[in-house]
Structure formats: structure tokens, C-alpha cells
Design a protein around this motif. Structure first.
Motif, PDB file in Angstrom:
ATOM      1  N   SER A  25       0.899  -1.160  -0.026  1.00 20.91           N
ATOM      2  CA  SER A  25      -0.049  -0.092  -0.095  1.00 20.91           C
ATOM      3  C   SER A  25       0.988   1.383   0.104  1.00 20.91           C
ATOM      4  O   SER A  25       0.393   2.384  -0.471  1.00 20.91           O
ATOM      5  N   GLU A  26       2.206   1.168   0.491  1.00 25.06           N
ATOM      6  CA  GLU A  26       2.845   2.216   0.558  1.00 25.06           C
ATOM      7  C   GLU A  26       3.380   2.804  -0.870  1.00 25.06           C
ATOM      8  O   GLU A  26       3.371   3.755  -1.212  1.00 25.06           O
ATOM      9  N   ARG A  27       3.910   1.571  -1.613  1.00 26.21           N
ATOM     10  CA  ARG A  27       4.305   1.880  -2.934  1.00 26.21           C
ATOM     11  C   ARG A  27       3.223   1.938  -3.867  1.00 26.21           C
ATOM     12  O   ARG A  27       3.439   1.953  -5.011  1.00 26.21           O
ATOM     13  N   GLU A  28       1.921   1.327  -3.474  1.00 32.63           N
ATOM     14  CA  GLU A  28       0.899   1.129  -4.421  1.00 32.63           C
ATOM     15  C   GLU A  28       1.114   0.150  -5.628  1.00 32.63           C
ATOM     16  O   GLU A  28       0.854   0.582  -6.541  1.00 32.63           O
ATOM     17  N   CYS A  29       1.531  -1.093  -5.360  1.00 36.85           N
ATOM     18  CA  CYS A  29       1.706  -1.777  -6.347  1.00 36.85           C
ATOM     19  C   CYS A  29       2.094  -3.477  -5.827  1.00 36.85           C
ATOM     20  O   CYS A  29       1.962  -3.567  -4.353  1.00 36.85           O
ATOM     21  N   TRP A  30       1.765  -4.293  -6.487  1.00 35.46           N
ATOM     22  CA  TRP A  30       2.416  -5.521  -6.203  1.00 35.46           C
ATOM     23  C   TRP A  30       3.857  -5.895  -6.765  1.00 35.46           C
ATOM     24  O   TRP A  30       4.130  -5.299  -7.897  1.00 35.46           O
ATOM     25  N   HIS A  31       4.854  -6.605  -6.015  1.00 35.57           N
ATOM     26  CA  HIS A  31       6.081  -6.804  -6.384  1.00 35.57           C
ATOM     27  C   HIS A  31       6.058  -7.995  -7.196  1.00 35.57           C
ATOM     28  O   HIS A  31       5.430  -8.974  -6.818  1.00 35.57           O
ATOM     29  N   ALA A  32       6.642  -8.135  -8.487  1.00 31.12           N
ATOM     30  CA  ALA A  32       6.653  -9.109  -9.498  1.00 31.12           C
ATOM     31  C   ALA A  32       7.021 -10.231  -8.784  1.00 31.12           C
ATOM     32  O   ALA A  32       6.406 -11.379  -9.018  1.00 31.12           O
ATOM     33  N   ARG A  33       8.021 -10.341  -8.374  1.00 28.18           N
ATOM     34  CA  ARG A  33       8.892 -11.507  -7.927  1.00 28.18           C
ATOM     35  C   ARG A  33       9.420 -11.208  -6.511  1.00 28.18           C
ATOM     36  O   ARG A  33       9.659 -10.182  -6.085  1.00 28.18           O
ATOM     37  N   PRO A  34       9.757 -12.291  -5.620  1.00 28.43           N
ATOM     38  CA  PRO A  34      10.262 -12.271  -4.493  1.00 28.43           C
ATOM     39  C   PRO A  34      11.550 -11.361  -4.325  1.00 28.43           C
ATOM     40  O   PRO A  34      11.914 -10.781  -3.230  1.00 28.43           O
ATOM     41  N   ASP A  35      12.267 -11.515  -5.451  1.00 26.80           N
ATOM     42  CA  ASP A  35      13.592 -10.861  -5.207  1.00 26.80           C
ATOM     43  C   ASP A  35      13.536  -9.418  -6.028  1.00 26.80           C
ATOM     44  O   ASP A  35      14.733  -9.022  -6.245  1.00 26.80           O
ATOM     45  N   GLN A  36      12.638  -8.962  -6.372  1.00 23.14           N
ATOM     46  CA  GLN A  36      12.215  -7.702  -7.192  1.00 23.14           C
ATOM     47  C   GLN A  36      11.567  -6.917  -6.759  1.00 23.14           C
ATOM     48  O   GLN A  36      10.287  -7.129  -6.222  1.00 23.14           O
ATOM     49  N   GLN A  37      11.944  -5.838  -5.764  1.00 24.82           N
ATOM     50  CA  GLN A  37      10.992  -4.853  -5.325  1.00 24.82           C
ATOM     51  C   GLN A  37      10.806  -3.670  -6.100  1.00 24.82           C
ATOM     52  O   GLN A  37      11.563  -2.920  -6.519  1.00 24.82           O
ATOM     53  N   SER A  38       9.588  -3.346  -6.497  1.00 26.66           N
ATOM     54  CA  SER A  38       9.247  -2.409  -7.678  1.00 26.66           C
ATOM     55  C   SER A  38       9.166  -1.153  -7.000  1.00 26.66           C
ATOM     56  O   SER A  38       8.984  -1.197  -5.576  1.00 26.66           O
ATOM     57  N   SER A  39       9.554  -0.148  -7.729  1.00 26.23           N
ATOM     58  CA  SER A  39       9.452   1.267  -6.913  1.00 26.23           C
ATOM     59  C   SER A  39       7.910   1.879  -7.052  1.00 26.23           C
ATOM     60  O   SER A  39       7.595   2.793  -6.324  1.00 26.23           O
ATOM     61  N   GLY A  40       7.037   1.289  -7.688  1.00 29.83           N
ATOM     62  CA  GLY A  40       5.676   1.605  -7.957  1.00 29.83           C
ATOM     63  C   GLY A  40       4.923   0.844  -8.862  1.00 29.83           C
ATOM     64  O   GLY A  40       5.413  -0.304  -9.350  1.00 29.83           O
ATOM     65  N   TRP A  41       3.630   0.959  -9.376  1.00 26.52           N
ATOM     66  CA  TRP A  41       2.875   0.220  -9.915  1.00 26.52           C
ATOM     67  C   TRP A  41       3.577   0.072 -11.512  1.00 26.52           C
ATOM     68  O   TRP A  41       3.933   1.066 -12.061  1.00 26.52           O
ATOM     69  N   SER A  42       3.445  -1.104 -11.958  1.00 26.13           N
ATOM     70  CA  SER A  42       3.703  -1.521 -13.110  1.00 26.13           C
ATOM     71  C   SER A  42       2.574  -2.605 -13.537  1.00 26.13           C
ATOM     72  O   SER A  42       2.114  -3.352 -13.035  1.00 26.13           O
ATOM     73  N   ASP A  43       2.365  -2.134 -14.696  1.00 25.61           N
ATOM     74  CA  ASP A  43       0.810  -2.834 -15.445  1.00 25.61           C
ATOM     75  C   ASP A  43       1.205  -4.241 -15.456  1.00 25.61           C
ATOM     76  O   ASP A  43       0.075  -5.049 -15.178  1.00 25.61           O
ATOM     77  N   ASN A  44       2.466  -4.819 -15.547  1.00 22.12           N
ATOM     78  CA  ASN A  44       2.677  -6.351 -15.415  1.00 22.12           C
ATOM     79  C   ASN A  44       3.256  -6.677 -14.161  1.00 22.12           C
ATOM     80  O   ASN A  44       4.447  -6.251 -14.021  1.00 22.12           O
ATOM     81  N   PRO A  45       3.008  -7.108 -13.375  1.00 22.77           N
ATOM     82  CA  PRO A  45       1.483  -7.816 -13.158  1.00 22.77           C
ATOM     83  C   PRO A  45       0.297  -7.237 -12.482  1.00 22.77           C
ATOM     84  O   PRO A  45      -0.745  -7.614 -12.366  1.00 22.77           O
ATOM     85  N   CYS A  46       0.546  -5.788 -12.230  1.00 25.32           N
ATOM     86  CA  CYS A  46      -0.467  -5.264 -11.474  1.00 25.32           C
ATOM     87  C   CYS A  46      -1.715  -5.080 -12.058  1.00 25.32           C
ATOM     88  O   CYS A  46      -3.051  -5.406 -11.261  1.00 25.32           O
TER      89      CYS A  46
END
Length: 287
Positions: free
Chosen positions: A103-124
């Protein structure tokens, strides 16, 4: 005259899946072509679900750790066989999607070893679509928050020749959201995709077999796809290309390099995906 997959080559594809394919693709084949039981597909999917409800080892994310990418793939199949909110596997999966939203970055992180900086349409975007499909299990406030974030991301949607090979995965996720979400957002997404579709797909047929790219039928795997009519010619030609390039052992070839283990997995996934598209477009001779 439009080319069709011959009965002999259809049987080759079936033989390949039943000999070398995953249990999941084998059961999906039975479901789509032999009146198979969707309950069996759902039962197999449970084997790929972790204790926390997420899915693993589906081909996209991680072989041992549940993650968002594999969860989105699993829900594609659950949707395909019309699983309902009464299914335990769906309930646990939706809970995982809700619980892993950052909720802080407003996204799902694609993979366990990858922390997204924010919403990416794939896979969000795709995950948001499944929340809509199974909305009975989702708090209304949560759907609203995710929808607002998805809508904000539309202001940054873009395509370009240079980035097409990466962008098309984002566009596919948006399409999967569009077919599930309510108006007016549905029309907003589809209007943007229709506007950009000829920039998103690869129209050079010489690249369909040799280069990792957006094959046109990805965006219209059936005539009912909202994007089918604008790219109909390319869709049919790309499916004919699959027919003409089918391997001697029956699988439909990959247009990217994969290691030995990955190739075995993806040949199974890919062969089933192509067969479904050919069936939907009535391009298989079953006689």
C-alpha cells in the motif's frame, strides 16, 4: 484460403503434450478438447499453491516461492475453467493478492527478489482484474484504492518501436484488466489499446519465429476479443505461421532462448496456448 492445422498435426501436438507436457497442460488439453472435468484442472492448480495462497513454479516467477507473476498465471487458468469464489483455491489466492499488495508503494512486487518502485501494469493491472472477477471476496474499499492507482497509471501508458518487446507484456496485462473491470475504465483502457495496437504488435512476419515479440494473436486469441477486428489480418497470419513452423515432434516452437529446464516447461505452456487460439479461431481440422 485460410490454412488450418491438419488432423495429423493436431494429433502430433496432443502426443507431444501427453508425453512431455506438464500435468497442468495435459489436463487443460482434456478440458478444451476432450470434455475434460474443470475440477481436475483446479485440483492440479492446488499443487502449485503455497500455504500463503500464492502460486509458484508456473513459469514466470519462482520455482519454490509463491509470487505475484505465477499467481497471475494461475488465475488465468482458474478463470479459463470458470472457477468460482466457492473454490478454496480461489479464496486463498485472492487473499494472497490482497495481503501482498504494497500500500505504501501502491503496487504488487512481481517476484520475491524484485522490489518494484511503484505500479507496473505487468502484473499489477492483471492482478487487479482478477480482484474484479472474484470481487465477492474483496473488500470494496480495496478494489476502489487499486482501481484509482490503476487509473492513475494510464496517464503514463506509452509505446515505442524501441520498447515494444517489453511494453507488450504491460499491454497484455491491461487487456486482461479491461475485460474484467467496470465502465467507464473498461472503455478507457480499450480505447488506448486500440489506438496503440499496431505499435504494440509485431507486424513483420519474418520476426514471429525468430525474435521475442508480440505475436498478433496474443491480443486476440479468439474472434470475441475486443481487439480482434483492427488486427484480424495479422492475427490469422500469425496463427498460420504457428501451423507452418510446428516442430516435427508436435510442439509449437519458442521464439526466445530458454535453458533446458525452462524450455521443457515453456514448450508445454506454449503448445497448449497455440492450440487454444487455433481452436477459438476454428483453424483446426478435426476430421
Amino acid at each position: 484460403m485460410i490454412q488450418k492445422l491438419t488432423h495429423e498435426n493436431f494429433q502430433k501436438a496432443r502426443s507431444y503434450l501427453m508425453t512431455y507436457g506438464r500435468d497442468l497442460e495435459q489436463e487443460l488439453f482434456r478440458f478444451h478438447f476432450e470434455n475434460g472435468d474443470p475440477v481436475k484442472v483446479i485440483s492440479i492448480l492446488k499443487q502449485y499453491q503455497g500455504e500463503n495462497g500464492g502460486f509458484k513454479n508456473m513459469g514466470e516467477g519462482h520455482s519454490a516461492i509463491p509470487n505475484s507473476m505465477d499467481t497471475s498465471m494461475a488465475f488465468q487458468y482458474l478463470s479459463e475453467v470458470a472457477a468460482t469464489t466457492k473454490e478454496d483455491v480461489v479464496q486463498k489466492g485472492i487473499k494472497y493478492i490482497i495481503d501482498t499488495y504494497d500500500s505504501e508503494r501502491e503496487c504488487w512486487h512481481a517476484r520475491p527478489d524484485q522490489q518494484s518502485s511503484g505500479w507496473s501494469d505487468n502484473p499489477c493491472a492483471e492482478l487487479a482484474g482478477f480482484l474484479y472477477e472474484f470481487r465477492e471476496l474483496v473488500p470494496q474499499y480495496f478494489i476502489k484504492d487499486v482501481t484509482d492507482t490503476a487509473q492513475a497509471s494510464m496517464s503514463t501508458i506509452h509505446t515505442s518501436k524501441e520498447e515494444r518487446q517489453f511494453y507488450f507484456l504491460e499491454a497484455l496485462s491491461l487487456l486482461r484488466l479491461a475485460i474484467r473491470i467496470d465502465e467507464p475504465f473498461k472503455s478507457i483502457i480499450l480505447a488506448q489499446l486500440n489506438k496503440d495496437i499496431l505499435e504494440i504488435i509485431e507486424t513483420d512476419s519474418s520476426k514471429w519465429t525468430t525474435t521475442y515479440c508480440a505475436k498478433p494473436f496474443f491480443f486476440a486469441n479468439s474472434p470475441e476479443s475486443p481487439l480482434f477486428l483492427p488486427i484480424k489480418e495479422y492475427v490469422i497470419r500469425s496463427l498460420e505461421n504457428e501451423i507452418n513452423s510446428q516442430a516435427e515432434d508436435g510442439h509449437f516452437i519458442l521464439n526466445w532462448n530458454a535453458d533446458e529446464e525452462g524450455a521443457i516447461l515453456w514448450k508445454s505452456i506454449w503448445t497448449m496456448d497455440v492450440l487454444k487460439a487455433l481452436k477459438n479461431h476454428e483453424l483446426i481440422d478435426f476430421q
